[in-house]
Design a protein around this motif. Sequence first.
Motif, PDB file in Angstrom:
ATOM      1  N   ARG A 276      -0.736  10.748   0.337  1.00 22.01           N
ATOM      2  CA  ARG A 276      -0.886  11.563   1.545  1.00 22.01           C
ATOM      3  C   ARG A 276       0.190  12.648   1.601  1.00 22.01           C
ATOM      4  O   ARG A 276      -0.080  13.803   1.901  1.00 22.01           O
ATOM      5  CB  ARG A 276      -0.809  10.651   2.771  1.00 22.01           C
ATOM      6  CG  ARG A 276      -1.340  11.290   4.053  1.00 22.01           C
ATOM      7  CD  ARG A 276      -1.231  10.328   5.235  1.00 22.01           C
ATOM      8  NE  ARG A 276      -1.777   9.026   4.901  1.00 22.01           N
ATOM      9  CZ  ARG A 276      -1.158   7.872   5.148  1.00 22.01           C
ATOM     10  NH1 ARG A 276       0.048   7.874   5.691  1.00 22.01           N
ATOM     11  NH2 ARG A 276      -1.718   6.734   4.852  1.00 22.01           N
TER      12      ARG A 276
ATOM     13  N   ASP B 202      -0.715   4.754  -1.087  1.00 24.31           N
ATOM     14  CA  ASP B 202      -1.560   5.522  -0.167  1.00 24.31           C
ATOM     15  C   ASP B 202      -0.721   6.544   0.597  1.00 24.31           C
ATOM     16  O   ASP B 202      -1.147   7.693   0.795  1.00 24.31           O
ATOM     17  CB  ASP B 202      -2.259   4.582   0.822  1.00 24.31           C
ATOM     18  CG  ASP B 202      -3.321   3.716   0.165  1.00 24.31           C
ATOM     19  OD1 ASP B 202      -3.801   4.103  -0.922  1.00 24.31           O
ATOM     20  OD2 ASP B 202      -3.652   2.657   0.722  1.00 24.31           O
ATOM     21  N   GLU B 203       0.468   6.134   1.023  1.00 15.07           N
ATOM     22  CA  GLU B 203       1.355   7.067   1.709  1.00 15.07           C
ATOM     23  C   GLU B 203       1.859   8.147   0.758  1.00 15.07           C
ATOM     24  O   GLU B 203       1.967   9.314   1.131  1.00 15.07           O
ATOM     25  CB  GLU B 203       2.540   6.312   2.328  1.00 15.07           C
ATOM     26  CG  GLU B 203       2.143   5.396   3.473  1.00 15.07           C
ATOM     27  CD  GLU B 203       3.346   4.746   4.141  1.00 15.07           C
ATOM     28  OE1 GLU B 203       4.495   5.014   3.714  1.00 15.07           O
ATOM     29  OE2 GLU B 203       3.139   3.987   5.103  1.00 15.07           O
TER      30      GLU B 203
ATOM     31  N   GLY C  21       0.778  -1.231   0.000  1.00 16.55           N
ATOM     32  CA  GLY C  21       0.000   0.000   0.000  1.00 16.55           C
ATOM     33  C   GLY C  21       0.808   1.279   0.000  1.00 16.55           C
ATOM     34  O   GLY C  21       0.345   2.321   0.471  1.00 16.55           O
TER      35      GLY C  21
END
Length: 295
Positions: free
Chosen positions: A214, A210-211, A207
């Motif tokens: 962000r 996703d970071e 994942g």
Amino acid sequence: MTKIVVIAGPTASGKSDLAIQMAQRFNGEIISADAMQIYRTLNIGTAKVSPAEQQLVPHHLIDIVDMTAAFSVAEFVTRADQAIADITARGKLPIIAGGTGFYVKALLGEQALDYVASDAGEVAQLQNQSLSDLVAELQASSQELAHRVDLHNKQRVIRAIQIARHGKQTTPIARPTYEALTVGIDWPREVLYARINARAEQMLAEGLLDEVARIFAAGGETLQSGKAIGYKEYFPYLTGDITLADATQQMQQDSRRYAKRQLTYLRHQIPGLKWIAGEQAETTMAQWLSDWLAK
């Protein structure tokens, strides 16, 4: 003199695993010397130890600042000294593990640093002020600093205000000296590169994007955390400028180049470092550490 163990090495060399193994065998606690693992919520791209691994052995200097914050090597040294004193006072062995060679060099007293003469109470008071008020104070105190600092970065503005108020000293405050067993993990180049490439693929599967999204939304490469390998290569993918495969290939290449720079730095900048073969790291390190502690 306080004894500490330092486990260094390039990215993906197995520093965290070896540190956990040694901490379990020798009643130790781990202090991270990684300039990215300080950031909360950034777990995958920083190769941060998992919550389960942190349950096995106490870890320090992980998840200590927000991902939008700036963080200096002087702050690292101050916090690391405090953690070492605490760990030692409880009868345990401090084990420093991480690939940020500059942090390691500074902790071992081999690097002069800039310190700002202020206390934690003052920093907390500044943190509670709005960015606009901080910028106004800085501009009123020092136009020179205000022109040099990123006025959109609250942490940098706060540091500039501290410098304006107190000045900056390059002679560090009195610090402890340590008796250190300093070890670097070494792999054949082709093995290390294969480990780096495989870890990049694993991060994606876990994942990573996703970071990346962000950090990108919070400011991307305007942030200290956004300049890190493993994140910045994917920003062009988010904007549709390159494919995911191209971004991953770039990240792997940047990681390999970074590993090469890390090895060069460690070999030339960290005195007394002993290299240990990655294939026999646990067995050899356990013997070295046992002999060293017995002295």
